[in-house]
Design an enzyme around this catalytic site. Structure first.
Site, short mmCIF file in Angstrom:
data_model
loop_
_atom_site.label_atom_id
_atom_site.label_comp_id
_atom_site.label_asym_id
_atom_site.label_seq_id
_atom_site.Cartn_x
_atom_site.Cartn_y
_atom_site.Cartn_z
N HIS A 7 38.97 39.23 31.80
CA HIS A 7 38.51 39.18 33.19
C HIS A 7 38.14 37.76 33.61
CE1 HIS A 7 36.80 40.95 36.83
NE2 HIS A 7 35.61 40.42 36.57
N PHE A 8 37.31 37.10 32.81
CA PHE A 8 36.88 35.73 33.12
C PHE A 8 37.81 34.75 32.40
CE2 PHE A 8 32.88 37.90 34.23
CZ PHE A 8 32.67 37.35 35.49
#
Length: 323
Positions: free
Chosen positions: A297-298
């Site tokens: 996600h990051f």
């Protein structure tokens, strides 16, 4: 070489010579166009914190953060772009170092966060810009782009959704909350998504090597989530996220009509915004540099150098066509 290209070349040479001189003066191997500045400005009676770096005469890149973080997520990217670009990254109200009025004092909706962000950009004098949108930054940024297409020079999309295909299993409990804003559904989301374990999971799930990701990320984010009243703010925004899917057709029409140059860099291990949400952009965007990355996600936490290089190439060749 044309006169205009020659002038640009000379400007860059002079800037690089100045940077090299500055680097020698302070005894380091490299120097950026300017150090990151940490500033605040008043917008609609709210104090908006933002990070800024680079020469304001250079093209601007606006970095819009996701949940549950802030402009802190861009702390390492900003100086890497600032040699060539003016870079600015605000914190939304309720996030990071910006004001955190209670849910009774401020409307925590994506419409309002987009409105505040637009007014913030106007106040600091940003007129045309490329946007990096991630997670919550996508529905905020796509509202801005749809309403102000002439201001948008390019889009950088990193795990930010604009298609029904991107709302998979993770979103089922949140969809239940959209349908029934009951105390029971609210508590279920708070227990599932607003704890330190959940915040850590957002950074580590789907990553190639979770041990390479600093725990400072989730410690900082969770400290801000744990402020009195902040969980209520986040729950309001979970509910407001339900307004976004209805706008997907309008955003998709913006893509088709205006065809902004777009760089997509998407972590394929993201369970929140899975890879299925990335591919539909190819239906609507023709000037698209499409990249699926082996991370979560990051994505900046594992692929900072890769994404930086993609951005620099994209800005040079697709947005400003300098090559």
């Amino acid at each position: 070489m044309s006169q205009s290209n020659g002038s640009t070349f000379i400007k860059k040479v002079k800037k690089n010579m100045m940077l090299a001189t500055a680097a020698l003066a302070v005894g380091v191997g490299s120097a950026y166009a300017s150090p990151t500045q940490h500033k605040t400005v008043e917008v609609e009676k709210q104090t908006i914190f933002y990070r800024e770096a680079g020469d304001i005469s250079d093209p601007t890149i606006v970095l819009l953060h996701g949940f549950p973080t802030s402009s802190h997520m861009y702390r390492n990217l900003i100086p890497k772009l600032a040699d060539n670009y003016h870079v600015i990254a605000p914190d939304y109200p309720g996030f990071g170092n910006s004001s955190m009025p209670s849910v009774n004092e401020f409307e925590y909706s994506f419409d309002n966060l987009a409105s505040i962000t637009e007014k913030f950009l106007n106040k600091v004098g940003v007129k045309k810009f490329t946007m990096y949108v991630m997670d919550y930054g996508a529905p905020i940024g796509f509202r801005l782009a749809h309403d102000n297409p002439s201001k948008i020079e390019g889009l950088i999309i990193q795990n930010g959704n604009a298609y029904d295909e991107g709302l998979r299993d993770f979103w089922n409990p949140i969809k239940q909350y959209w349908a029934d804003k009951s105390d029971a559904n609210k508590q279920a989301l708070a227990d599932a998504l607003l704890t330190i374990d959940a915040t850590k999971w957002q950074y580590t799930n789907g990553a190639r090597n979770s041990e390479a990701i600093s725990p400072d990320n989730w410690i900082v984010d969770q400290a801000l989530l744990d402020r009195p009243g902040n969980k209520e703010i986040q729950l309001e925004l979970f509910y407001s996220y339900g307004t976004n899917p209805a706008l997907y057709p309008a955003w998709q029409n913006y893509f088709r009509t205006h065809q902004p140059p777009t760089l997509l860099v998407w972590g394929k291990g993201d369970y929140i915004f899975p890879e299925e949400g990335a591919h539909p952009y190819k239906r609507d965007l023709k000037n698209l540099d499409f990249n699926i990355l082996d991370t979560g996600h990051f994505a900046l936490e594992e692929d900072l150098e890769l994404i930086t290089n993609k951005i620099l190439s994209f800005m040079e060749t697709r947005v400003h066509n300098k090559r």
